[in-house]
Design an enzyme around this catalytic site. Structure first.
Site, PDB file in Angstrom:
ATOM      1  N   HIS A 308       0.867  -1.179   0.000  1.00 25.54           N
ATOM      2  CA  HIS A 308       0.000   0.000   0.000  1.00 25.54           C
ATOM      3  C   HIS A 308       0.899   1.223   0.000  1.00 25.54           C
ATOM      4  O   HIS A 308       2.101   1.135   0.274  1.00 25.54           O
ATOM      5  CB  HIS A 308      -0.941   0.006   1.205  1.00 25.54           C
ATOM      6  CG  HIS A 308      -0.234   0.199   2.502  1.00 25.54           C
ATOM      7  ND1 HIS A 308       0.452  -0.820   3.126  1.00 25.54           N
ATOM      8  CD2 HIS A 308      -0.086   1.296   3.291  1.00 25.54           C
ATOM      9  CE1 HIS A 308       0.984  -0.372   4.237  1.00 25.54           C
ATOM     10  NE2 HIS A 308       0.682   0.913   4.365  1.00 25.54           N
ATOM     11  N   SER A 310       2.433   4.898   1.133  1.00 24.87           N
ATOM     12  CA  SER A 310       2.672   5.666   2.346  1.00 24.87           C
ATOM     13  C   SER A 310       3.952   6.476   2.158  1.00 24.87           C
ATOM     14  O   SER A 310       4.323   6.797   1.025  1.00 24.87           O
ATOM     15  CB  SER A 310       2.770   4.728   3.556  1.00 24.87           C
ATOM     16  OG  SER A 310       2.793   5.468   4.756  1.00 24.87           O
TER      17      SER A 310
END
Length: 593
Positions: A308, A310
Site C-alpha cells: 500500500h 505511504s
C-alpha cells in the site's frame, strides 16, 4: 471494683478479663439511667483509638462494656483507664494521623507518573536522572528555525491533495504547497501498468501490469519531500542516508505489489534499514522500521515492494561495535564574478551522495544566483567521529578573507542526520596602491580549502580547489534538444561486470583499460579513481555513450578480459534464446533508473 479490675488487667489474659467484667456487670444489675451508657459516637471513637494503638483486645473489651450499659462508677473507672492508655499511645496515633495522608499522596503521585503525559508532570517538577524513552530532538542548522505553521483548513487540505494527484503529463513539478517544498509527478494508470519518474532525482515508482483491474483507471503520484522537518527523529547512532519519498494517494492498494526505487549513500548496504510512516503528508509522522537492515538495499539503491502507499526513507544503523559510514558529496557554489565586483562569496554544501540532495542545493542557490562550480567531490564521513572542519589554506594574490577566522566547523549531527548544511567564505579585492595596477591580479580568484573530521586531519582529508575569472562565460547556455535515451545494461549483468572489473590489476587490465578505450585521459582516470566504485562509473559512462552489448563484448575481447566477455556472451545467448535481445537493449524504463 476499680482495684479488682486493675488486678485482672495485670494478671489475667484477655479472655479472663472479659469474663470478670461480665460477672461484675451482673452483680451491678441493669443500668440505672440511659445517660450512664456511653454514647454511640464515643463508643466508636474509643473503639477506633484502642484498635489503632494496642490491637483488637481492648476493642472487644470496650464494645462489651458499651453494648450492655455500665454503672457510673464503672464508667468513671473505664474513662480513667482509657485516658492513661491514650496518653501512652500518643506516638502511634501521630503516625496514623500523619502517615495515612502521606502514603495516600505518594500513591497518587505514582499513579500520575504512570498514567499522565510527561509534559504535564514537567510543569510541576523535574526528576533527577530521568531518562526519556524517546530520542532527543535533533538540533536544527544555524540557518534553519522551527516553523510554526497555522493549522490547515479542510478546503486547503482538499486543494493540496487535489494538486498533488492531478496528472502532470510526464513532467516533474517543483512547488511549495502548504509550507512544504515538494517535487512530484502524477499520472493515470490502468490494467497495463505504468512508471513514474522524478527527473534527475533517482526516484521511480513501477506499477506492474495487472495491478489495476481491467476497465479501471487509478491516479497515482510520486512525491519527493524536501521538507527537512518530515524526516524521522534519529539518535546519535543513526544517520539519514536517503530522501523522504511519498506515494499517493495514501493507503492505496493494488492487485499486484508496486516497486519503489530511490538512492541511498550508505557505504555498507547491509547496515541500511528502510522506515515507513503510515500517515499522510500533512499529519504528524510516525516512523517505524520496515523489515530487517539490508532487506531492501543494494549497492546504492533502496528497492521496496509496496503493498500500500505511504511515506518511506532509509536510515543507517550500524550494529554495536561497528562504525557506521556514509558518502558525502561536497558541492561548491558561488555567484558570477563580474568586472568591478568587490566581494565574492563561496558556499560549500555537505550533502548526502544522492542525486536529489544535489538538486536541492541547486534549487536553494537559484534565488541567490549561485551556480555549481566544478564536479562534486566525495567524502568518507564516519558517524563515530567529530565535527567537520573546513579550513582555508590559500587565496590568490589581490584577494583577502573578510571573515575573522579561516576555519569553520559544521556540527556532526547536522551532517549525520542529513540536514544539508553549508558554510561560506567571503572574499574582497584588496585596495590597489597609487603606483600599482592590481586589475590584472584580481580579475580571477583561486582558492584552496581542506576539509576533514575533527581529529582526522593527518589521516584523511579532502582538498577543495576553486577558480573563477571574469572572462568566463556565466551566461545560461541556450536550450538544446534532449539526447535520445541511453541504452541500459541489465542490472544483473551490470553488477557482475562491476565485480570483475573493480579489483586493481598489476598490469592495469581492469576498469582503467576500459576507460582508456572509451577515450578518457589520465587526469579523468585519476578523478574516477576517487569515486566510490570506479568500475560502476565507467560502465555508466559506456551506457551514456549508447553502447550496445555487442560493442562491449568486442571491447572485452580486445582487452583480453575473457571472463567479462564470457559473461556478456552468456547473457546474449540467453536473451537471444528468449527472443528479447533487441527489447532489452532498447528498454528506456529499465529498473536501474
Amino acid at each position: 471494683m476499680g482495684a479488682g479490675y486493675e488486678k485482672e488487667n495485670q494478671d489475667s489474659p484477655a479472655d479472663g478479663k472479659l469474663h470478670s467484667i461480665e460477672a461484675e456487670r451482673q452483680d451491678q444489675g441493669p443500668p440505672k439511667a440511659p445517660s450512664q451508657v456511653l454514647p454511640h459516637q464515643t463508643r466508636n471513637c474509643y473503639s477506633w483509638m484502642s484498635r489503632g494503638a494496642s490491637g483488637s483486645t481492648h476493642t472487644v473489651r470496650f464494645l462489651a462494656l458499651a453494648g450492655t450499659g455500665v454503672h457510673g462508677g464503672w464508667q468513671h473507672q473505664m474513662t480513667r483507664w482509657m485516658c492513661s492508655h491514650e496518653c501512652s499511645f500518643q506516638p502511634a496515633q501521630f503516625l496514623l494521623l500523619v502517615g495515612v495522608p502521606v502514603a495516600s499522596a505518594l500513591l497518587l503521585v505514582q499513579c500520575l507518573r504512570w498514567h499522565c503525559p510527561r509534559w504535564l508532570l514537567g510543569a510541576f517538577w523535574k526528576l533527577d536522572n530521568q531518562e526519556e524513552p524517546v530520542s532527543h530532538p535533533i538540533p536544527l542548522p544555524e540557518n534553519e528555525s522551527p516553523r510554526q505553521c497555522p493549522p490547515a483548513t479542510l478546503p486547503e487540505m482538499a486543494a493540496f491533495y487535489q494538486e498533488l494527484h492531478t496528472p502532470t503529463q510526464g513532467q516533474t513539478v517543483v512547488r511549495q504547497l502548504m509550507h512544504k517544498l515538494l517535487v512530484f509527478s502524477a499520472r493515470e494508470v490502468d490494467h497495463r501498468g505504468g512508471c513514474l519518474m522524478l527527473r534527475d532525482m533517482g526516484i521511480s515508482l513501477l506499477i506492474p501490469p495487472g495491478a489495476v483491474a481491467v476497465g479501471r483507471q487509478e491516479r497515482v503520484s510520486l512525491i519527493l519531500v524536501w521538507d527537512l522537518l518530515d524526516a524521522p527523529s534519529l539518535s546519535r547512532a543513526q544517520g539519514l542516508v536517503s530522501p523522504v519519498v511519498a506515494c499517493g494517494p495514501h493507503g492505496a492498494s493494488f492487485l499486484q505489489p508496486c516497486t519503489l526505487t530511490f538512492k541511498h549513500c550508505a557505504q555498507q548496504p547491509r547496515h541500511a534499514r528502510t522506515y515507513s510512516s503510515n500517515t499522510t503528508l500533512l499529519d504528524a509522522k510516525v516512523w517505524r522500521p520496515l523489515g530487517q537492515p539490508g532487506a531492501h538495499t543494494s549497492r546504492d539503491e533502496c528497492r521496496i515492494r509496496l503493498s500500500h502507499f505511504s511515506l518511506y526513507t532509509c536510515v543507517l544503523e550500524a550494529p554495536a561495535g561497528r562504525e557506521a559510514r556514509k558518502w558525502l558529496q561536497l558541492a561548491v557554489f558561488c555567484s558570477p564574478l563580474v568586472p568591478g565586483q568587490s566581494h565574492l562569496q563561496l558556499r560549500i554544501y555537505f550533502l548526502n551522495n544522492t542525486p536529489c540532495a544535489l538538486q536541492w542545493a541547486m534549487a536553494n542557490e537559484q534565488p541567490h544566483g549561485g551556480r555549481l562550480r566544478g564536479p562534486c567531490q566525495l567524502f568518507d564521513f564516519t558517524g563515530a567521529r567529530g565535527d567537520q572542519c573546513l579550513k582555508l589554506k590559500y587565496i590568490s594574490e589581490g584577494w583577502e578573507n573578510v571573515d575573522e577566522s579561516s576555519c569553520q566547523l559544521v556540527p556532526h549531527l547536522h551532517i549525520w542526520h542529513g540536514k544539508c548544511p553549508f558554510r561560506s567564505f567571503c572574499f574582497r579585492r584588496k585596495a590597489a596602491n597609487e603606483n600599482e595596477d592590481c586589475s590584472a591580479l584580481t580579475n580571477e580568484i583561486i582558492v584552496t580549502m581542506h576539509t576533514f573530521q575533527d581529529g582526522m586531519e593527518t589521516k584523511y582529508m579532502e582538498i577543495l580547489r576553486f577558480q573563477a575569472s571574469e572572462e568566463e562565460s556565466w551566461a545560461v547556455p541556450p536550450p538544446v534538444s534532449q539526447p535520445p535515451p541511453c541504452n541500459r545494461l541489465p542490472p544483473e549483468l551490470f553488477e557482475q561486470l562491476q565485480m570483475l572489473l573493480e579489483p586493481n590489476s598489476i598490469t592495469g587490465n581492469d576498469w582503467r583499460r576500459l576507460a582508456s578505450h572509451l577515450g578518457l585521459c589520465g587526469m579523468k582516470i585519476r578523478f574516477l579513481s576517487c569515486q566510490r566504485s570506479p568500475a560502476a562509473a565507467i560502465l555508466e559512462l559506456f551506457e551514456e555513450q549508447n553502447g550496445t552489448l555487442q560493442e562491449l563484448h568486442h571491447l572485452m575481447t580486445v582487452m583480453e578480459r575473457l571472463d567479462c566477455a564470457s559473461a556478456i556472451q552468456s547473457y546474449l545467448s540467453g536473451t537471444h534464446g528468449g527472443g528479447g535481445a533487441q527489447e532489452n537493449r532498447g528498454l528506456e524504463l529499465d529498473e536501474k533508473l
